[in-house]
Enzyme design. Sequence first.
Site, PDB file in Angstrom:
ATOM      1  N   ASP A  46       0.863  -1.173   0.000  1.00  0.00           N
ATOM      2  CA  ASP A  46       0.000   0.000   0.000  1.00  0.00           C
ATOM      3  C   ASP A  46       0.904   1.230   0.000  1.00  0.00           C
ATOM      4  OD1 ASP A  46      -2.283   1.660   0.500  1.00  0.00           O
ATOM      5  OD2 ASP A  46      -3.210  -0.036   1.530  1.00  0.00           O
ATOM      6  N   HIS A  92     -11.579  -2.493   3.632  1.00  0.00           N
ATOM      7  CA  HIS A  92     -11.477  -2.169   5.059  1.00  0.00           C
ATOM      8  C   HIS A  92     -12.137  -0.840   5.422  1.00  0.00           C
ATOM      9  CE1 HIS A  92      -8.395   0.024   2.983  1.00  0.00           C
ATOM     10  NE2 HIS A  92      -8.156   0.744   4.063  1.00  0.00           N
ATOM     11  N   ASP A  93     -12.721  -0.169   4.437  1.00  0.00           N
ATOM     12  CA  ASP A  93     -13.342   1.134   4.700  1.00  0.00           C
ATOM     13  C   ASP A  93     -14.867   1.087   4.684  1.00  0.00           C
ATOM     14  OD1 ASP A  93     -10.907   2.483   4.910  1.00  0.00           O
ATOM     15  OD2 ASP A  93     -10.781   2.792   2.744  1.00  0.00           O
ATOM     16  N   GLU A 118      -6.553   3.663  -5.765  1.00  0.00           N
ATOM     17  CA  GLU A 118      -7.801   3.875  -5.021  1.00  0.00           C
ATOM     18  C   GLU A 118      -8.393   5.205  -5.473  1.00  0.00           C
ATOM     19  OE1 GLU A 118      -9.737   4.335  -0.583  1.00  0.00           O
ATOM     20  OE2 GLU A 118      -7.886   5.358  -1.079  1.00  0.00           O
ATOM     21  N   ASP A 120      -3.003   4.704  -2.347  1.00  0.00           N
ATOM     22  CA  ASP A 120      -4.044   5.293  -1.507  1.00  0.00           C
ATOM     23  C   ASP A 120      -4.510   6.650  -2.055  1.00  0.00           C
ATOM     24  OD1 ASP A 120      -5.370   5.017   1.189  1.00  0.00           O
ATOM     25  OD2 ASP A 120      -4.393   6.945   1.513  1.00  0.00           O
TER      26      ASP A 120
HETATM   27  C1  NOJ Z   1      -8.062   5.361   2.155  1.00  0.00           C
HETATM   28  C2  NOJ Z   1      -7.798   4.203   3.051  1.00  0.00           C
HETATM   29  O1  NOJ Z   1      -8.344   3.049   2.472  1.00  0.00           O
HETATM   30  C3  NOJ Z   1      -8.401   4.533   4.392  1.00  0.00           C
HETATM   31  O2  NOJ Z   1      -8.394   3.439   5.258  1.00  0.00           O
HETATM   32  C4  NOJ Z   1      -7.650   5.702   4.970  1.00  0.00           C
HETATM   33  O3  NOJ Z   1      -8.260   6.104   6.169  1.00  0.00           O
HETATM   34  C5  NOJ Z   1      -7.630   6.880   4.005  1.00  0.00           C
HETATM   35  N1  NOJ Z   1      -7.347   6.484   2.655  1.00  0.00           N
HETATM   36  C6  NOJ Z   1      -6.603   7.884   4.386  1.00  0.00           C
HETATM   37  O4  NOJ Z   1      -5.328   7.379   4.085  1.00  0.00           O
END
Ligand code: NOJ
Length: 536
Positions: A101, A327-328, A266, A203
């Site tokens: 990541d 995970h979000d 992402e 990210d």
């Molecule tokens: C996206 C990530 O998937 C998330 O978990 C994170 O809080 C934010 N970016 C900030 O890095």
Amino acid sequence: MKEGNFLWWHRAIIYQVYPRSFQDSNADGIGDLTGIVQRLDYLQTLGIEAIWLSPIFPSPMADFGYDVADYTAIHPIFGTMEDFDHLLKEALQRGIKILLDLVPNHSSSEHPWFRESRSAKDNPKRDWYIWKDAREDGSVPNNWLSVFGGSAWEWDEATAQYYYHGFLKEQPDLNWRNEELVEAMLGVMRFWLDKGVDGFRIDVLWHIFKSESFADNPPNPGFAPHMPGYDSLLTVNSTDQPEVQDIVKRMRNLTDAYKDRVLIGEIYLPYEKLMTYYGRNNDGIHLPFNFTLMGINWDAQTIASSILAYEQALPPNAWPNWVLSNHDRPRIATRIGEGQARVAAMLLLTLRGTPTLYYGDEIGMKDVHIPLDEQQDPQGLNMPELNISRDPARTPMQWDSTAQAGFTTGKPWLRIADDFADHNVEKQEEEVNSNLSLYKKLIRLRQTSPALLYGAYKQVYIDQQLLVYTRELMGHGGFLIVLNLSHEPATFDIPSEYGGNVVLSSTGGTYDWKDGLLKLPADEGLVIHTSTHLQD
Ligand code: NOJ
């Protein structure tokens, strides 16, 4: 694209490991690299060919690793660099690639770069971050908001300026208009690629450039009170600026200097904008994440039209991809229920494009209720009234029925699902009809069927309940996929040219197929091998 031109990441299933929650090897209640090594055989048997690790770098963990304090080292909680090298080697032996990541938009406020930057206005690293004077009345430079609540500007008393943070104040945004910073971050990529990692998940890639004007963001007319405050503005000036495309290209050029590596971005944007990240001539990110299935209403019409819209929006030769959970967001089985989660697995693994699978979804793990006094995710803690903690989707993997689900012999960092004794890998490995067995069969079928890997997607039929499509490849026959995306029984008159035999059923097979009429129970999906169709 010709069959011979496909690369490993066109074929592979990517499995997201959230390292804190996968396997603990030293009884501190937090997963680690050695733990992941212990579970590689499991991943290999599942048919996984690439794992993406959420951040494993030194970090104060204000945002659980997405606040990086050193981009080229390993957090001692997860192990050492030797442990990482060992993981790379063991994974390689099993034909599993490792993706890291990369968090380029912001660092931790504890990163030495930021410490230097904030130390004085004339520090050489001042411009590596985004500093602005207060407005005349002392207020913040503009109305930009933080994803995690409140203003995105934090006042620094010592140097009397604000710095910008799109996320937590412990995650100051880096300034991608500063060439030295760009070089440093590209150097980070080289460091890991030289070590042999197979690529990166990048990210919040669409955040890294902000408009040079720093003009206010306009109000969002679609804002409603149940939404996080961040959504009250349209982020037209703070995200997705055209300059990001030059950096994307540089990242790609750098990656192309190595053999067979992949970049996954992402990016939460509408299709027409998302597609720009593939680059003008497919010289951008290989796989801008497609989060369609995580955000839409789960009904046949919406799913069908989203798939078509996505397929149509793809630039020539761009390769699609699909994600069900991460995970979000809440887990798929929590969002749509257990039965539909199995249909969703069938959809994910029979669509055209690289699938990403979130750890635990293969055993149908659900979100675990975490009482407020045990919650740890800053997003949830900052906005308790909105019930958007991400902890419930990040609980430890349920391996077996022993104490702590075989995840740790210590106290797990997040509580484990109450029903882990019934829902775990070991149990499901023995049950022919388990979620895990379904995933294994689907993965095996996909990985051994060129039509499912590379064949065209064609919608055949759609109504309020059913989505029916084919995946066909000249010379390899094809498949008809019939998904009942509802909780009611459904019927489908199978056109005669699609005769064949059922090779997979999401429920284990209670359908009825006579004289061309297919009767499907609720929450049933079928994969039919149409062996006689489209042979050349
Ligand atoms: C996206 C990530 O998937 C998330 O978990 C994170 O809080 C934010 N970016 C900030 O890095």
